[in-house]
Design a protein around this motif. Structure first.
Motif, PDB file in Angstrom:
ATOM      1  N   TYR A   1     -39.962  12.458  78.682  1.00  0.00           N
ATOM      2  CA  TYR A   1     -38.613  12.972  78.946  1.00  0.00           C
ATOM      3  C   TYR A   1     -37.921  13.179  77.609  1.00  0.00           C
TER       4      TYR A   1
ATOM      5  N   VAL B   1     -44.642   9.113  78.529  1.00  0.00           N
ATOM      6  CA  VAL B   1     -44.842   8.757  79.940  1.00  0.00           C
ATOM      7  C   VAL B   1     -46.309   8.996  80.301  1.00  0.00           C
TER       8      VAL B   1
ATOM      9  N   ASN C   1     -44.562  -0.080  88.738  1.00  0.00           N
ATOM     10  CA  ASN C   1     -43.281   0.621  88.671  1.00  0.00           C
ATOM     11  C   ASN C   1     -43.091   1.213  87.287  1.00  0.00           C
TER      12      ASN C   1
ATOM     13  N   CYS D   1     -44.812   3.588  85.871  1.00  0.00           N
ATOM     14  CA  CYS D   1     -46.023   4.047  85.163  1.00  0.00           C
ATOM     15  C   CYS D   1     -46.109   5.580  85.122  1.00  0.00           C
ATOM     16  N   GLY D   2     -45.331   6.261  85.943  1.00  0.00           N
ATOM     17  CA  GLY D   2     -45.335   7.723  85.873  1.00  0.00           C
ATOM     18  C   GLY D   2     -45.785   8.437  87.139  1.00  0.00           C
ATOM     19  N   LYS D   3     -45.810   7.740  88.262  1.00  0.00           N
ATOM     20  CA  LYS D   3     -46.291   8.363  89.519  1.00  0.00           C
ATOM     21  C   LYS D   3     -45.384   9.526  89.941  1.00  0.00           C
ATOM     22  N   THR D   4     -44.073   9.239  89.984  1.00  0.00           N
ATOM     23  CA  THR D   4     -43.150  10.304  90.392  1.00  0.00           C
ATOM     24  C   THR D   4     -43.208  11.450  89.390  1.00  0.00           C
ATOM     25  N   THR D   5     -43.340  11.110  88.113  1.00  0.00           N
ATOM     26  CA  THR D   5     -43.421  12.148  87.087  1.00  0.00           C
ATOM     27  C   THR D   5     -44.634  13.055  87.323  1.00  0.00           C
TER      28      THR D   5
END
Ligand code: ADP
Length: 265
Positions: free
Chosen positions: A11, A17, A37, A39-43
């Motif tokens: 970001y 990330v 939490n 770690c970048g899953k949503t990213t």
């Protein structure tokens, strides 16, 4: 196939990330995406959706590089259910909300109406067709988001933590819906912290570790061969632990399967 090749991303504050991240999502798969939490899953899913752009590396859809395609251009083939689905709703009724996508694609009035009817039917939302989306509960809002994707005939559906905070009846009903849609041909990527979902529903699990992929394989291999589950922010589902504790019992992915296997002994 949806692919991420050698993607690096941060970001605006520059904190890394993802670094050199590779992943593939084959047509027809049901994949779980896990990890600690932050770690970048949503990213990862935002990059696939086109809501973020890689700093380097590429995103491919069926072999075509889509880095420069905006989210709106990807939405006809990649549907998304946000962690807070109300953020993706802005029309006054469920029916109109679900109609938005096919309308944007320039479909005829008849085509839109029949796509909406089929999508509401597939998601069990017919009785809420005239409801005001903000008044729905979270599970219903998720179904509206899923119906919106189905109405556009998307090939891929990405869901961000859809069962967090839900009771087990709501969770089972959502997972039954996703299994049905998967059987009908939808490709599913689900972010979750719920190991039972990985074990019971996913054919493959991808885990993000230190800025990149730390595991990519079957839930069976993940839960029986990896010794660093805790470090990866995961745990072993009860059914797997129980089945491993009984000599000669096969790998069981749910407590129901474990009970059935015990009864057959
Ligand atoms: P996960 O979904 O695995 O919990 P995220 O993809 O949400 O992880 O976040 C990955 C990292 O990026 C975290 O350190 C998070 O704080 C950071 N991050 C997420 N969104 C933003 C943003 N919009 N701006 C800056 N940092 C962000």
């Amino acid at each position: 196939m949806l692919e991420m090749r050698d993607v690096t991303f941060h970001y605006t504050d520059g904190t890394p990330v993802l670094e050199h991240m590779n992943l593939t999502i084959g047509t027809g798969e049901f994949i779980g995406l896990g990890g600690r939490n932050g770690c970048g899953k949503t990213t990862v899913t935002r990059l696939l959706m086109g809501l973020e752009k890689p700093v380097s590396g590429d995103i491919f859809l069926d072999g075509k590089r889509i880095n420069d395609e905006e989210a709106a251009a990807r939405s006809p083939y990649i549907g998304y259910v946000f962690q807070r689905p109300e953020r993706q709703m802005f029309r006054p009724t469920v029916r109109q909300e679900v109609a938005y996508g096919p309308e944007q694609l320039g479909r005829s009035r008849e085509e839109v109406a029949s796509a909406v009817t089929a999508a509401l039917q597939a998601t069990g939302l017919e009785h809420l067709a005239e409801a005001y989306p903000p008044n729905l509960n979270r599970g219903e809002k998720q179904r509206v988001a899923i119906a919106s994707a189905i109405a556009m005939h998307t090939q891929y559906l990405i869901l961000d933590e859809p069962t967090s905070g839900q009771d087990s009846a709501d969770k089972k009903s959502l997972m039954a819906l996703l299994s049905r849609l998967h059987r009908d041909g939808l490709t599913i990527l689900i972010i979750s912290h719920d190991m039972d979902i990985f074990a019971e529903y996913c054919q493959r699990v991808i885990v993000i570790g230190h800025h990149t992929k730390a595991f990519d394989g079957t839930p069976q291999d993940l839960f029986t061969k990896r010794e660093d589950l805790y470090e990866l922010g995961l745990n072993r589902p009860d059914a797997v632990t129980l089945s491993q504790a009984v000599a000669g019992l096969p790998y069981c992915k749910s407590v129901d399967e474990f009970t059935a296997a015990m009864l057959q002994r």
